[in-house]
Design a protein around this motif. Structure first.
Motif, PDB file in Angstrom:
ATOM      1  N   HIS A 102     -76.867  57.983  45.259  1.00  0.00           N
ATOM      2  CA  HIS A 102     -75.791  58.525  46.284  1.00  0.00           C
ATOM      3  C   HIS A 102     -74.649  58.442  45.566  1.00  0.00           C
ATOM      4  O   HIS A 102     -73.796  59.367  45.841  1.00  0.00           O
ATOM      5  CB  HIS A 102     -75.852  57.451  47.361  1.00  0.00           C
ATOM      6  N   ASN A 103     -74.233  57.243  45.031  1.00  0.00           N
ATOM      7  CA  ASN A 103     -72.870  56.934  44.296  1.00  0.00           C
ATOM      8  C   ASN A 103     -72.670  58.160  43.220  1.00  0.00           C
ATOM      9  O   ASN A 103     -71.691  58.612  43.210  1.00  0.00           O
ATOM     10  CB  ASN A 103     -72.791  55.692  43.862  1.00  0.00           C
ATOM     11  N   ASN A 161     -78.787  54.112  55.531  1.00  0.00           N
ATOM     12  CA  ASN A 161     -78.487  54.820  54.540  1.00  0.00           C
ATOM     13  C   ASN A 161     -78.969  56.389  54.276  1.00  0.00           C
ATOM     14  O   ASN A 161     -78.224  57.271  53.594  1.00  0.00           O
ATOM     15  CB  ASN A 161     -79.360  54.059  53.204  1.00  0.00           C
ATOM     16  N   ASP A 179     -74.303  44.035  51.230  1.00  0.00           N
ATOM     17  CA  ASP A 179     -75.553  44.262  50.347  1.00  0.00           C
ATOM     18  C   ASP A 179     -76.475  43.171  50.651  1.00  0.00           C
ATOM     19  O   ASP A 179     -77.463  43.274  50.431  1.00  0.00           O
ATOM     20  CB  ASP A 179     -74.902  44.039  48.697  1.00  0.00           C
ATOM     21  N   ILE A 200     -79.226  53.881  46.566  1.00  0.00           N
ATOM     22  CA  ILE A 200     -77.834  53.679  46.515  1.00  0.00           C
ATOM     23  C   ILE A 200     -77.199  54.389  45.250  1.00  0.00           C
ATOM     24  O   ILE A 200     -75.990  54.969  45.379  1.00  0.00           O
ATOM     25  CB  ILE A 200     -77.200  52.275  46.693  1.00  0.00           C
ATOM     26  N   GLN A 259     -81.849  49.959  45.742  1.00  0.00           N
ATOM     27  CA  GLN A 259     -80.644  49.983  44.946  1.00  0.00           C
ATOM     28  C   GLN A 259     -80.779  51.461  44.183  1.00  0.00           C
ATOM     29  O   GLN A 259     -79.439  51.901  43.754  1.00  0.00           O
ATOM     30  CB  GLN A 259     -80.676  48.753  44.068  1.00  0.00           C
TER      31      GLN A 259
END
Length: 619
Positions: free
Chosen positions: A496-497, A536, A124, A493, A490
């Motif tokens: 995505h999660n 990413n 990170d 991300i 962020q």
């Protein structure tokens, strides 16, 4: 930097620290390594390997070391500690050949290293300790690596002038013009602890005024906030490592402000208060403790507080020497003294007791005494809960942080239900804090919600895990709308999660829409900064392609092939670093083409297969 890296790791962030102060490497000692530890060839060894024309290593594992007593913190050291071979290798590196010759390849080396580190460790944060002076090493770190810059300086005219010129050069660099200028902050280092707050505030304004003087051309004029401050005291001047673990030192207030800035927060407008100077060397501590013990027998109310503080610092000194049992003995005595002081004057000494209990928990944990370490942190939480009840503005952040640590301790002992209770309370406190001070605490709330999702997943409560990650995503969305430079990644991300969690419940359409939004964000970021965000982008393209396979195989093939196209330049440079991701993309792309009735191969698939040395009929 060592303190900030450790603090981020304790929050569950994956951190790689890089000791690039090659002329005075010191991070290993500050991060708990001993002089006898094998640190491997380090960055100097990698540079030498590159300069000699050898191929990149298949893995960075021989070069990177796991930091002791941590789970998500790694160190790329400069090289072997206290080794004549290190200095010989360092002196043999030709910085002119690497960075200034017409065919220099230094930039390519640092880009490979950054990409390989991201692929293997998925950090990170990558934190680089480099000299800010005008040197080849410092220039490489600032020009090629930095997304955020903390510039430490003093108040001398030459220091202010040098810092101003360095930051102006970064602001006017080709990288800044192409990808945006790195976020910058000033740090006034080693300020006298006895300096009164109004005087320190005036000094901050004066230094900012000189750094931000009008430049020629005007486009190079810097626009920075007031400097952050790191105050000094005699103990730190003799052994600055003590500041990494001794939370009793008030310099931790300064470090917390720096950590907040690193996480996207603003610089505090007001200067910190006066700090009382304290002795530092271990021999002085021992002599002082002997005297304090004698005086405390006659005047306990006067000398017991200083005795407890000295014992706390002695514990840290023993810890730095690897003398864990003696370190534990000293902190246990400090805890008992502060417990007795807090019993008679709780308003004055309960905060100190909570800090010492936190240190006690760390010492016990280092010795593998997890149950006792849990007892200590539980008592610290109990005290901070009481303090926060009466003074929430001052102590609620500490309580939330301790609850997060308590959750980790409980989880490590397999007490998952209790770990969930602790993190849920931490989330509630961060929610309260964020409601009144969103700029300071909304990132912490989003982080704690992410941890809450993980705790739910540990208990197979996937529906609750999904709800928590949805909330985290919404907060990151809000942060990205107001501060896109700091929080858009962020947000990407979290989308995505979230898509992966939605797909777990067969909410395919929502998962598909969510990952498409993530892909759009990465596509936008990649245009501005391809070297930072391509990984990413490729990972989200992979998820999108997999979700499209059943309903739209032709679109899936196109998506997966786009991922291969983005990855191809990096795969060509470093097969070892990217072969795993490339193989997965290749397999799914072939399957999607087959489902769509298309030829099994095209040009991009053949090219990637050739690099991976996969025959056409392999899946």
């Amino acid at each position: 930097m060592a303190w900030a890296a450790g603090a981020l790791a304790r929050e569950g962030q994956r951190v790689v620290a890089w000791d690039f102060d090659l002329e005075a490497p010191g991070l290993p000692f500050k991060m708990g390594f001993k002089g006898s530890d094998d640190m491997g060839p380090g960055i100097v060894g990698l540079l030498r390997r590159f300069q000699e024309g050898k191929p990149p290593p298949q893995s960075l594992e021989p070069w990177i070391r796991k930091v002791p007593n941590t789970e998500t913190l790694w160190l790329l050291p400069a090289g072997p500690l206290a080794s004549s071979e290190y200095w010989r290798q360092l002196s043999s590196i030709s910085w002119k050949q690497l960075f200034f010759d017409s065919d220099s390849q230094g930039a390519r080396f640092f880009q490979w290293l950054k990409e390989a580190m991201e692929e293997e460790f998925r950090p990170d944060h990558v934190m680089v300790d480099a000299r800010t002076g005008v040197t080849e090493m410092g220039g490489a770190a600032l020009s090629l690596m930095a997304d955020q810059i903390l510039a430490l300086l003093g108040t001398s005219p030459e220091g202010i002038h040098g810092t101003r010129e360095i930051l102006r050069s970064v602001a006017g660099s080709s990288r800044a013009k192409e990808k945006g200028c790195p976020r910058m902050a000033l740090v006034l280092a080693r300020m006298p602890a006895s300096l009164a707050s109004p005087d320190l505030q005036s000094l901050r304004r004066a230094v900012r005024g000189k750094i931000c003087q009008e430049a020629e051309p005007l486009t190079l004029t810097l626009d920075l906030e007031l400097p952050l401050v790191v105050r000094s005291e005699p103990k730190l001047q003799e052994d600055e490592r003590v500041a990494l673990t001794d939370v009793d030192l008030r310099v931790h207030e300064d470090y917390q402000a720096i950590l907040s800035w690193l996480k996207g927060g603003a610089v505090p407008e007001q200067a910190p208060g006066v700090q009382i100077p304290r002795d530092s060397s271990i021999e002085e501590l021992k002599r002082g403790i002997a005297l304090q013990q004698e005086l405390a027998e006659r005047l306990p109310e006067t000398y017991l507080p200083d005795l407890a503080s000295s014992l706390n610092k002695l514990s840290v000194s023993f810890l730095e020497m690897g003398r864990h049992e003696e370190s534990l003995s000293a902190i246990e005595e400090a805890v008992e003294i502060r417990r007795s002081l807090a019993a008679s004057r709780p308003d004055a000494f309960l905060p100190d007791l909570a800090m010492s209990l936190n240190n006690l928990s760390l010492r016990l944990g280092a010795l593998g005494r997890r149950e006792e370490a849990l007892v200590a942190i539980e008592e610290a939480v109990k005290i901070r809960r009481s303090l926060a009840k009466s003074r929430p503005d001052a102590f609620l952040p500490d309580l939330a942080m301790s609850l997060n640590n308590l959750s980790l301790r409980l989880g490590a002992l397999g007490r998952r239900e209790e770990a969930l209770v602790a993190i849920k309370e931490a989330v509630e406190h961060y929610r309260s804090l964020a409601s009144s001070r969103p700029d300071a605490f909304l990132p912490d709330l989003a982080m704690s919600l992410n941890n809450l999702s993980n705790r739910y997943s540990d208990l197979d409560r996937h529906k609750d895990a999904l709800a928590a990650i949805e909330k985290a995503m919404k907060h990151y969305q809000s942060l990205a709308e107001s501060h896109p430079e700091a929080f858009l990644p962020q947000f990407g991300i979290s989308l995505h999660n979230l898509s992966i969690h939605l797909n777990y419940y067969d909410r395919r359409e929502e998962a598909l829409a969510t990952i498409k939004e993530a892909v759009a964000i990465w596509e936008k970021l990649v245009k501005k900064n391809p070297k930072t965000y391509y990984s990413n982008f490729v990972h989200s393209l992979f998820v999108l392609g997999c979700l499209q396979t059943d309903s739209a195989p032709k679109e899936a093939a196109n998506t997966l092939e786009k991922g291969l196209e983005v990855l191809l330049p990096h795969l060509s440079k470093s097969k070892e670093a990217f072969s795993g991701l490339a193989t997965k993309l290749l397999k799914e792309a072939k399957a999607a083409r087959q489902n769509a009735g298309m030829d099994a191969e095209n040009e991009i698939i053949r090219e990637v297969s050739s690099i991976l040395q996969i025959s056409p009929d392999e899946s």
